[in-house]
Scaffold this active site. Structure first.
Site, PDB file in Angstrom:
ATOM      1  N   CYS A   1       0.818  -1.212   0.000  1.00  0.00           N
ATOM      2  CA  CYS A   1       0.000   0.000   0.000  1.00  0.00           C
ATOM      3  C   CYS A   1       0.853   1.264   0.000  1.00  0.00           C
ATOM      4  O   CYS A   1       0.504   2.257  -0.655  1.00  0.00           O
ATOM      5  CB  CYS A   1      -0.954   0.002   1.193  1.00  0.00           C
ATOM      6  SG  CYS A   1      -0.138  -0.057   2.812  1.00  0.00           S
TER       7      CYS A   1
ATOM      8  N   HIS B   1      -2.038   0.918   7.184  1.00  0.00           N
ATOM      9  CA  HIS B   1      -2.403   1.207   5.795  1.00  0.00           C
ATOM     10  C   HIS B   1      -2.047   2.647   5.456  1.00  0.00           C
ATOM     11  O   HIS B   1      -1.947   3.511   6.335  1.00  0.00           O
ATOM     12  CB  HIS B   1      -3.900   0.971   5.605  1.00  0.00           C
ATOM     13  CG  HIS B   1      -4.343   0.946   4.174  1.00  0.00           C
ATOM     14  ND1 HIS B   1      -3.744   0.161   3.217  1.00  0.00           N
ATOM     15  CD2 HIS B   1      -5.338   1.620   3.533  1.00  0.00           C
ATOM     16  CE1 HIS B   1      -4.346   0.344   2.059  1.00  0.00           C
ATOM     17  NE2 HIS B   1      -5.315   1.235   2.222  1.00  0.00           N
TER      18      HIS B   1
ATOM     19  N   ASP C   1      -7.901   5.484  -2.764  1.00  0.00           N
ATOM     20  CA  ASP C   1      -7.124   4.358  -2.264  1.00  0.00           C
ATOM     21  C   ASP C   1      -6.772   3.432  -3.426  1.00  0.00           C
ATOM     22  O   ASP C   1      -7.598   2.636  -3.878  1.00  0.00           O
ATOM     23  CB  ASP C   1      -7.918   3.590  -1.204  1.00  0.00           C
ATOM     24  CG  ASP C   1      -7.050   2.586  -0.455  1.00  0.00           C
ATOM     25  OD1 ASP C   1      -5.894   2.376  -0.873  1.00  0.00           O
ATOM     26  OD2 ASP C   1      -7.515   2.032   0.550  1.00  0.00           O
TER      27      ASP C   1
END
Length: 699
Positions: free
Chosen positions: A423, A467, A483
């Site tokens: 991520c 994250h 995202d």
């Protein structure tokens, strides 16, 4: 010279007056008290403490000698010098506690007499309280309680080393004592007024804790994803949000420098506030939620988007972030509430904010810059965002915990060559492309997801839920969450990291001892969640039972208790306890004190002797009393002498518990025999009295 040798030999005598069993219990207690500190003490200090305690035990066994005064002084100076070199001038509560452990270790070298035993006993009790500065979990509390129990057993052995059945009797006495004091302790814990301290001493040390930091390189979060430690737990007043909506914002990174994303400046200074680790008071309302966060040594708090502060131990700051008034150096609970509106379309960016969120290095990653120029020329800001997310969704990009090493121009390598990352990789690349296209963007770091605890009572957010995502500024909409992970690996956002990397088998691959690694074993998961539930309730209702929680509980009682009423109630509890203890003591004194089975049998024998005309004299031994009884009542002679020998054997010869029980039964049978013999003698005497009177008349 002879005087020096004599003093040295005296100093090296191993443990005069300290029984080996008592010393062993003391050493075992010290070992238990070291366990909660293993995660923060340096290896060299742990080794030194074990070596010093081992030295003392070997000296007790006569295998080595304890050091004399000068050698002890030299050892102390060397170890203190090593300690000062290692701490390098960083003096905090943590380093002070470590130094205290070192002094406890040195104390073993001069524990020779019962007085030294008592000193070390009280020092170890204090060490148990020091442990609670760093660990308040229930299992560590039980370890500390066990260590205190070992200390008390050692104290009993020290004072009565040859007491028959001493070990079993000692544990029994401890149990009885616990049962006696536990109700009073519980009442005082609940009702004794608990006020916040007037000041607070930060426990922050130089040691790193597991968790997110204020900077991010591409591989940082993928390393964090291999940890299953808890980050925080959350209880909701209403229904839990869907998994995909659980974005826990922590901090914003807006400056890219040499491949690392950082905050653009230091956070504003705030004077440290008082300790307030319990911000959740009263029943949760439908849109409220409580967060019980593990220590991070940082000031940031984690919250859902669009939240407001309910408790006063967190402060809302710009950019929809929350901060504590002091670093979270211990578990802390705070309460927030979700608002309906997340942002306002009337918000605008100032020129300074626009420059802040468009900042990029002057050179580097030319292909990513070219892609941004291409997208910008063909569409508007919304189109750039949609096209970039479509690229991630449609092309073969992979979400992996085993990302390749990125060379120079790592964003170009990720977007056009490797197409494999975590991520943090994709968030950094997305923010770079958006800024290159003239769209203000920032990286938000926090957690996403969370698994349900036992009974679905709360959420557990772990470090592998860490994250990073992007927020882009869109005119008319404000900050919009983007995202890229959701486009590349929807399973990560919908159900968690385990499902997202199931194919490559990399979930917690370096953490074989974690229960979460074995998610397919139902028994392990059930046990793990039950243990977590116990610890969670312990943290909320015992460790977190502070002034606000106490007043909330008292407000539910009839009469509306306040601080004054609590003071009166506490005084009443203490007074009632003292009164009951005084009455029990007076009753025991009136009855001559509590007697055990032997004392009761011995008292009955004394009464029998007095009835036979042989009263007990002050200081008379059982054998002497039996001899006088034998003269007065010859029929009782053998039984009386055997009874006296068994009494002496009980009080002056060590026996097993089983032997004691058998001897007590024999004593009771002998006493019953003597009573029968005395009654028969009395009857014979009564029958002979008339015959003797008739004989005297006839004469």
């Amino acid at each position: 010279m002879r005087f020096w040798n004599r003093r040295k030999d005296e100093a090296e005598k191993p443990g005069d007056g300290v029984p080996s069993r008592a010393l062993l219990w003391l050493i075992l207690s010290f070992a238990l008290l070291l366990l909660p500190q293993l995660d923060r003490l340096p290896i060299w200090l742990i080794t030194v403490c074990i070596a010093l305690a081992g030295w003392r035990w070997l000296a007790q066994q006569g295998r080595v000698r304890l050091p004399g005064r000068w050698l002890r002084t030299g050892i102390m100076l060397i170890l203190v010098a090593v300690y000062l070199v290692r701490v390098q001038g960083s003096f905090t509560v943590d380093t002070a506690a470590s130094f205290f452990v070192l002094t406890v270790g040195l104390k073993w070298l001069e524990t020779r007499t019962p007085r030294d035993f008592y000193v070390l006993f009280y020092i170890l009790v204090y060490l148990a309280t020091v442990n609670f500065l760093f660990h308040q979990e229930i299992h560590w509390a039980l370890v500390n309680v066990g260590a205190i129990a070992f200390l008390l057993i050692g104290l009993q052995v020290l004072n009565a080393p040859e007491l028959p059945g001493g070990m079993k009797a000692g544990w029994r006495r401890l149990g009885v004592m616990l049962l006696k004091v536990l109700p009073v302790v519980v009442l005082l814990f609940v009702f004794f007024p608990r006020t916040a301290p007037l000041w607070s001493v930060p426990l922050v040390s130089g040691q790193a804790r597991t968790g997110i930091s204020d900077s991010m390189r591409p591989g940082d979060i993928s390393s964090l994803a291999q940890s299953s430690e808890r980050a925080f737990r959350v209880s909701f007043g209403g229904p839990m949000p869907e998994y995909r909506d659980r974005y826990w914002r922590g901090l914003i990174l807006d400056t890219l420098d040499d491949g690392t994303w950082r905050q653009s400046g230091y956070e504003p200074y705030r004077a440290p506030g008082r300790v307030n680790v319990d911000g959740g008071v009263g029943e949760l309302k439908p849109r409220e939620y409580d967060v019980l966060m593990e220590p991070t040594d940082q000031r940031w708090a984690f919250a859902l988007e669009g939240s407001v502060a309910v408790s006063d131990n967190v402060v809302k700051e710009p950019d929809d972030l929350f901060r504590f008034r002091r670093p979270a150096d211990s578990p802390v609970r705070y309460r927030l509430a979700r608002e309906n509106a997340v942002g306002s379309s009337e918000e605008t960016l100032t020129p300074g904010e626009a420059r802040r969120f468009l900042q990029l290095p002057a050179t580097g990653n030319p292909r990513a810059r070219a892609l941004a120029d291409e997208l910008k020329q063909s569409t508007n800001d919304i189109g750039v965002i949609r096209t970039l997310l479509g690229r991630f969704r449609e092309q073969p990009y992979f979400y992996t915990l085993r990302p390749p090493r990125m060379p120079e121009d790592g964003i170009d390598s990720l977007l056009f060559d490797e197409k494999r990352g975590f991520c943090a990789h994709y968030a950094g690349a997305t923010a770079f492309v958006l800024r290159s296209a003239g769209i203000p963007a920032r990286i938000v770091v926090g957690y996403q997801g969370g698994e349900s605890g036992a009974g679905d009572e709360y959420l557990i957010v772990r470090q592998y839920d860490a994250h990073a995502w992007v927020e882009a500024w869109v005119e008319g909409q404000g900050w919009v969450r983007i995202d890229p992970t959701a486009a590349i690996a929807p399973d990560r956002i919908e159900s968690g990291l385990r499902d997202a990397v199931a194919d490559e088998g990399s979930f917690l691959e370096n953490n074989w001892a974690s229960a979460q690694r074995y998610g397919d074993v139902a028994v392990i998961q059930w046990a793990s969640l039950q243990l977590d539930r116990i610890n969670y309730q312990w943290q909320r209702w015992v460790v977190g039972y502070q002034g606000q929680s106490q007043m909330d509980l008292m407000s539910r009682l009839p009469g509306g208790f306040g601080m004054r009423e609590l003071g009166y109630l506490t005084a009443g509890i203490v007074g009632a306890g003292l009164l009951i203890a005084g009455l029990i003591s007076a009753l025991q004194m009136r009855r001559g004190g509590r007697q055990d089975g032997y004392q009761r049998v011995l008292g009955a024998w004394h009464q029998l002797c007095a009835r036979a005309g042989v009263p007990v004299r002050n200081g008379e031994t059982p054998a002497a009393l039996a001899s006088r009884l034998a003269v007065a009542e010859p029929a009782l002679a053998d039984s009386a002498r055997l009874f006296a020998r068994m009494v002496n054997s009980h009080y002056y010869s060590p026996r097993s518990d089983r032997g004691e029980t058998d001897d007590l039964q024999r004593l009771r049978r002998l006493l019953a025999t003597m009573k029968r013999q005395l009654r028969r003698t009395d009857r014979k005497t009564t029958r002979n009295v008339p015959a003797q009177a008739s004989l005297r008349k006839a004469q």
